[in-house]
Write an enzyme that holds these catalytic residues in place. Structure first.
Site, short mmCIF file in Angstrom:
data_model
loop_
_atom_site.label_atom_id
_atom_site.label_comp_id
_atom_site.label_asym_id
_atom_site.label_seq_id
_atom_site.Cartn_x
_atom_site.Cartn_y
_atom_site.Cartn_z
N GLU A 117 8.25 -37.96 -14.81
CA GLU A 117 7.62 -36.69 -15.15
C GLU A 117 8.01 -36.20 -16.55
OE1 GLU A 117 5.34 -35.89 -13.43
OE2 GLU A 117 5.73 -36.10 -11.28
N HIS A 163 12.73 -29.26 -12.06
CA HIS A 163 11.64 -29.53 -11.10
C HIS A 163 12.24 -30.08 -9.82
CE1 HIS A 163 8.27 -31.34 -9.11
NE2 HIS A 163 8.60 -32.57 -9.44
N HIS A 191 11.46 -30.64 -5.18
CA HIS A 191 10.54 -30.70 -4.06
C HIS A 191 11.11 -29.90 -2.89
CE1 HIS A 191 9.10 -34.91 -5.65
NE2 HIS A 191 8.82 -33.93 -6.48
N TYR A 205 9.31 -7.52 -4.99
CA TYR A 205 9.39 -7.31 -6.44
C TYR A 205 10.05 -8.46 -7.17
CZ TYR A 205 14.40 -6.17 -6.43
OH TYR A 205 15.77 -6.24 -6.33
N HIS A 220 2.97 -31.14 -4.27
CA HIS A 220 4.04 -31.77 -5.04
C HIS A 220 5.37 -31.03 -4.93
CE1 HIS A 220 4.90 -34.16 -8.99
NE2 HIS A 220 6.02 -33.85 -8.38
N TYR A 249 16.44 -7.50 -17.48
CA TYR A 249 17.24 -7.35 -16.26
C TYR A 249 18.40 -8.35 -16.22
CZ TYR A 249 18.49 -7.67 -11.31
OH TYR A 249 19.17 -7.71 -10.13
#
Length: 219
Positions: A76, A95, A97, A116, A158, A211
């Site tokens: 990827e 990334h 799964h 929120y 994915h 924040y």
């Protein structure tokens, strides 16, 4: 190899291992990268995280896409490259799964403003990038489009993807996306989710720009 590069390579490996320790990833799935110089450092393909050494982490030139090192980059790598090209402010990409985020992605179900904390991903929802074959440029472009105005997205059939100024921030957001996905699935089991109004979410998104940041920290 300079100390700064060696330290970053180790941090990429540690972040990948931490995904598994936190239960948002299994075995060799998922991948992690950090921006470095004119490109980025990314986990290699096919090697269990616990076996990785700093030299196994692959450097990819962002302009040419050329990989440097004894290993092949993650399948990827193009998805990471397009994320960095689309978002010059991104210092790291992660990334995985994870279970609940992937379940929603498989059903093409975005995460709306039921809570929120959805604003932590940079908007009033966490959208689903349309399905494309893994490891393809088509997937890379679909993911990049989803990240143009968001810091995280789901990938249809994915998993999930998050970026941040640092590896720690990218990982923290990826964990938060999974937590929100789990909460959203639970809320849906109780009936139709109640959604926070758009004007309130706009205020929350704006508040999230600063924040939790100390004065010396980046976004």
């Amino acid at each position: 190899m300079q100390d700064s590069e060696l330290e970053l390579r180790r941090a990429v490996i540690e972040t990948a291992r931490e995904m598994n320790r936190r239960g948002i990833n299994v075995n060799k799935s998922g991948n992690v990268s950090a921006r470095f110089g004119a490109g980025f450092l990314i986990t290699p393909t096919g090697i269990p995280y616990e076996r990785l050494e700093p030299a196994d982490v692959v450097y990819v030139d962002l302009e040419t896409g050329a990989a440097h090192g004894p290993r092949l980059p993650s399948s990827e790598w193009e998805m990471h490259a397009e994320a960095y090209r689309t978002r010059p402010d991104a210092g790291a990409v992660a990334h995985c799964h994870s279970c609940f985020a992937t379940a929603l992605a498989c059903q093409n179900m975005p995460i709306p403003a039921f809570h929120y904390m959805v604003a932590a991903a940079g908007g009033d929802s966490i959208e689903v990038a349309p399905y494309e074959t893994f490891g393809t440029r088509a997937l890379a472009l679909a993911a990049a489009r989803a990240l143009e105005k968001r810091n995280a997205c789901l990938l249809e059939h994915h998993g999930s993807l998050a970026l941040g100024a640092t590896l720690d921030k990218a990982l923290a957001l990826l964990v938060e996306v999974e937590n929100l996905a789990r909460q959203y699935v639970t809320v849906r089991s109780l009936g139709e989710p109640r959604i926070i109004p758009a004007d309130e979410m706009a205020r929350v998104v704006e508040k999230f720009r600063t924040y939790g940041r100390q004065p010396e920290e980046k976004k």
